[in-house]
Scaffold this motif. Structure first.
Motif, PDB file in Angstrom:
ATOM      1  N   PHE A  23       0.870  -1.173   0.000  1.00 52.12           N
ATOM      2  CA  PHE A  23       0.000   0.000   0.000  1.00 52.12           C
ATOM      3  C   PHE A  23       0.908   1.225   0.000  1.00 52.12           C
ATOM      4  N   VAL A  24       0.753   2.103  -0.984  1.00 50.37           N
ATOM      5  CA  VAL A  24       1.520   3.350  -1.029  1.00 50.37           C
ATOM      6  C   VAL A  24       0.546   4.513  -0.925  1.00 50.37           C
ATOM      7  N   PHE A  25       0.993   5.584  -0.256  1.00 49.50           N
ATOM      8  CA  PHE A  25       0.135   6.752  -0.123  1.00 49.50           C
ATOM      9  C   PHE A  25       0.981   7.986   0.116  1.00 49.50           C
ATOM     10  N   GLY A  26       0.398   9.117  -0.146  1.00 50.10           N
ATOM     11  CA  GLY A  26       1.036  10.407   0.075  1.00 50.10           C
ATOM     12  C   GLY A  26       0.008  11.492  -0.159  1.00 50.10           C
ATOM     13  N   HIS A  27       0.469  12.718  -0.213  1.00 55.47           N
ATOM     14  CA  HIS A  27      -0.464  13.834  -0.375  1.00 55.47           C
ATOM     15  C   HIS A  27       0.184  14.941  -1.190  1.00 55.47           C
ATOM     16  N   GLY A  60      -9.072  14.274  -2.485  1.00 53.45           N
ATOM     17  CA  GLY A  60      -8.753  15.499  -1.758  1.00 53.45           C
ATOM     18  C   GLY A  60      -7.264  15.776  -1.662  1.00 53.45           C
ATOM     19  N   GLY A  61      -6.499  15.370  -2.641  1.00 56.02           N
ATOM     20  CA  GLY A  61      -5.061  15.570  -2.633  1.00 56.02           C
ATOM     21  C   GLY A  61      -4.287  14.365  -2.128  1.00 56.02           C
ATOM     22  N   THR A  62      -4.966  13.427  -1.477  1.00 57.90           N
ATOM     23  CA  THR A  62      -4.297  12.229  -0.980  1.00 57.90           C
ATOM     24  C   THR A  62      -4.307  11.171  -2.080  1.00 57.90           C
ATOM     25  N   PHE A  63      -3.116  10.708  -2.458  1.00 62.84           N
ATOM     26  CA  PHE A  63      -3.008   9.675  -3.489  1.00 62.84           C
ATOM     27  C   PHE A  63      -2.661   8.348  -2.828  1.00 62.84           C
ATOM     28  N   TYR A  64      -3.187   7.247  -3.399  1.00 61.70           N
ATOM     29  CA  TYR A  64      -2.974   5.941  -2.778  1.00 61.70           C
ATOM     30  C   TYR A  64      -3.313   4.806  -3.731  1.00 61.70           C
ATOM     31  N   ALA A  65      -2.721   3.646  -3.460  1.00 64.32           N
ATOM     32  CA  ALA A  65      -3.030   2.406  -4.176  1.00 64.32           C
ATOM     33  C   ALA A  65      -2.630   1.241  -3.290  1.00 64.32           C
ATOM     34  N   GLU A  66      -3.389   0.159  -3.388  1.00 67.06           N
ATOM     35  CA  GLU A  66      -3.161  -0.993  -2.534  1.00 67.06           C
ATOM     36  C   GLU A  66      -2.604  -2.199  -3.280  1.00 67.06           C
ATOM     37  N   GLY A 109       4.335  -4.051   2.397  1.00 65.30           N
ATOM     38  CA  GLY A 109       4.149  -3.162   3.535  1.00 65.30           C
ATOM     39  C   GLY A 109       3.350  -1.930   3.168  1.00 65.30           C
ATOM     40  N   ILE A 110       3.470  -0.920   4.014  1.00 67.81           N
ATOM     41  CA  ILE A 110       2.782   0.355   3.819  1.00 67.81           C
ATOM     42  C   ILE A 110       3.853   1.414   3.658  1.00 67.81           C
ATOM     43  N   TYR A 111       3.807   2.143   2.553  1.00 64.73           N
ATOM     44  CA  TYR A 111       4.841   3.110   2.199  1.00 64.73           C
ATOM     45  C   TYR A 111       4.242   4.510   2.084  1.00 64.73           C
ATOM     46  N   TYR A 112       4.732   5.408   2.899  1.00 65.76           N
ATOM     47  CA  TYR A 112       4.318   6.808   2.860  1.00 65.76           C
ATOM     48  C   TYR A 112       5.273   7.564   1.945  1.00 65.76           C
ATOM     49  N   MET A 113       4.733   8.204   0.910  1.00 64.06           N
ATOM     50  CA  MET A 113       5.545   8.892  -0.086  1.00 64.06           C
ATOM     51  C   MET A 113       5.668  10.385   0.174  1.00 64.06           C
ATOM     52  N   GLY A 114       5.295  10.819   1.360  1.00 61.22           N
ATOM     53  CA  GLY A 114       5.481  12.214   1.735  1.00 61.22           C
ATOM     54  C   GLY A 114       4.278  13.080   1.409  1.00 61.22           C
ATOM     55  N   SER A 115       4.331  14.295   1.940  1.00 57.20           N
ATOM     56  CA  SER A 115       3.320  15.320   1.647  1.00 57.20           C
ATOM     57  C   SER A 115       4.020  16.422   0.865  1.00 57.20           C
ATOM     58  N   TRP A 116       3.346  16.906  -0.147  1.00 60.44           N
ATOM     59  CA  TRP A 116       3.944  17.827  -1.118  1.00 60.44           C
ATOM     60  C   TRP A 116       2.986  18.969  -1.409  1.00 60.44           C
ATOM     61  N   ARG A 117       3.530  20.043  -1.947  1.00 66.01           N
ATOM     62  CA  ARG A 117       2.728  21.185  -2.378  1.00 66.01           C
ATOM     63  C   ARG A 117       3.046  21.466  -3.839  1.00 66.01           C
ATOM     64  N   PRO A 135       8.334  19.613  -0.784  1.00 68.52           N
ATOM     65  CA  PRO A 135       7.927  18.874   0.415  1.00 68.52           C
ATOM     66  C   PRO A 135       7.353  19.796   1.487  1.00 68.52           C
ATOM     67  N   VAL A 136       6.336  19.306   2.182  1.00 68.45           N
ATOM     68  CA  VAL A 136       5.713  20.020   3.302  1.00 68.45           C
ATOM     69  C   VAL A 136       5.530  19.019   4.448  1.00 68.45           C
ATOM     70  N   SER A 137       5.357  19.528   5.651  1.00 72.93           N
ATOM     71  CA  SER A 137       5.248  18.641   6.810  1.00 72.93           C
ATOM     72  C   SER A 137       3.814  18.172   7.101  1.00 72.93           C
ATOM     73  N   ARG A 138       2.817  18.846   6.559  1.00 78.07           N
ATOM     74  CA  ARG A 138       1.426  18.494   6.822  1.00 78.07           C
ATOM     75  C   ARG A 138       0.692  18.296   5.512  1.00 78.07           C
ATOM     76  N   PRO A 139      -0.236  17.395   5.444  1.00 75.35           N
ATOM     77  CA  PRO A 139      -0.690  16.529   6.513  1.00 75.35           C
ATOM     78  C   PRO A 139       0.330  15.432   6.809  1.00 75.35           C
ATOM     79  N   ALA A 140       0.378  15.041   8.083  1.00 72.28           N
ATOM     80  CA  ALA A 140       1.277  13.992   8.553  1.00 72.28           C
ATOM     81  C   ALA A 140       0.721  12.624   8.132  1.00 72.28           C
ATOM     82  N   PRO A 141       1.573  11.588   8.100  1.00 70.26           N
ATOM     83  CA  PRO A 141       1.094  10.269   7.663  1.00 70.26           C
ATOM     84  C   PRO A 141      -0.072   9.737   8.484  1.00 70.26           C
ATOM     85  N   GLY A 142      -0.083   9.967   9.788  1.00 71.70           N
ATOM     86  CA  GLY A 142      -1.195   9.494  10.612  1.00 71.70           C
ATOM     87  C   GLY A 142      -2.509  10.135  10.228  1.00 71.70           C
TER      88      GLY A 142
END
Length: 190
Positions: A23-27, A60-66, A109-117, A135-142
């Motif tokens: 599962f990969v995700f980011g924003h 809403g800006g969050t990208f993901y695939a399982e 596993g689960i891979y967080y690809m970061g948050s970006w602007r 790169p930006v710090s928010r939104p955080a992975p949680g």
């Protein structure tokens, strides 16, 4: 060329089809984007060549695939599948050397690809979609995992995402191998 998720308009996360899938995700903060987009393309990279593509969902800006198999990937495009007379103005391409978002999926596993602007560049008739991703710090992975949970309800991914919420994964990014910089290996959360 393999294409995974070529048509995935639903935000619903499906049960894993292989024990090797990740599962990969980011924003990406799309506030400054001049057009609406509804997908992100992840391209494979092997031996210095671009390989398969995976169409990631965008909510809403969050990208993901399982359903991401092992491999090295980079974000290569933001785009829209809407509109009868869609032009290239609705597609934002990132060639390998320009993409800051790279990940190595080296085990399930689960891979967080970061948050970006999204940051627009100077547009002109010859390069209407010049832009950068910063790169930006928010939104955080949680925060992102919490927002994705309703899409995974009732699936095996729901349990895995809930477990990852206890210790959200750090960004699983690697240096762009086309830039000549050091490449850091990264591991996803099991």
């Amino acid at each position: 060329m393999l294409s995974l998720g070529a048509c995935n308009p639903s935000p619903r996360i499906e049960d894993p089809t292989s024990p090797d899938h990740s599962f990969v995700f980011g924003h990406i903060d799309l506030e400054e984007l001049p057009t609406e987009i509804d997908y992100v393309i992840l391209r494979g990279w092997e031996g210095g060549e671009v390989t398969e593509f995976i169409r990631l969902r965008l909510d809403g800006g969050t990208f993901y695939a399982e359903y991401v198999p092992r491999g090295t990937y980079f974000v290569s495009q933001l785009g829209s599948s809407h509109g009868f007379m869609r032009t290239t103005m609705g597609t934002y391409a990132l060639p390998p050397e320009a993409s800051p978002i790279w990940v190595v999926v080296d085990r399930p596993g689960i891979y967080y690809m970061g948050s970006w602007r999204y940051h627009p560049g100077e547009a002109n008739v010859f390069s209407p979609s010049e832009f950068s991703l910063e790169p930006v710090s928010r939104p955080a992975p949680g925060e992102l995992l919490q927002a994705l949970l309703p899409h995974a309800e009732g699936t095996a991914w729901e349990t895995r995402l809930r477990s990852a919420l206890a210790t959200p994964p750090p960004p699983a990014l690697r240096a762009n191998p086309t830039s000549g910089g050091p490449a850091a290996r990264s591991h996803g959360a099991p």
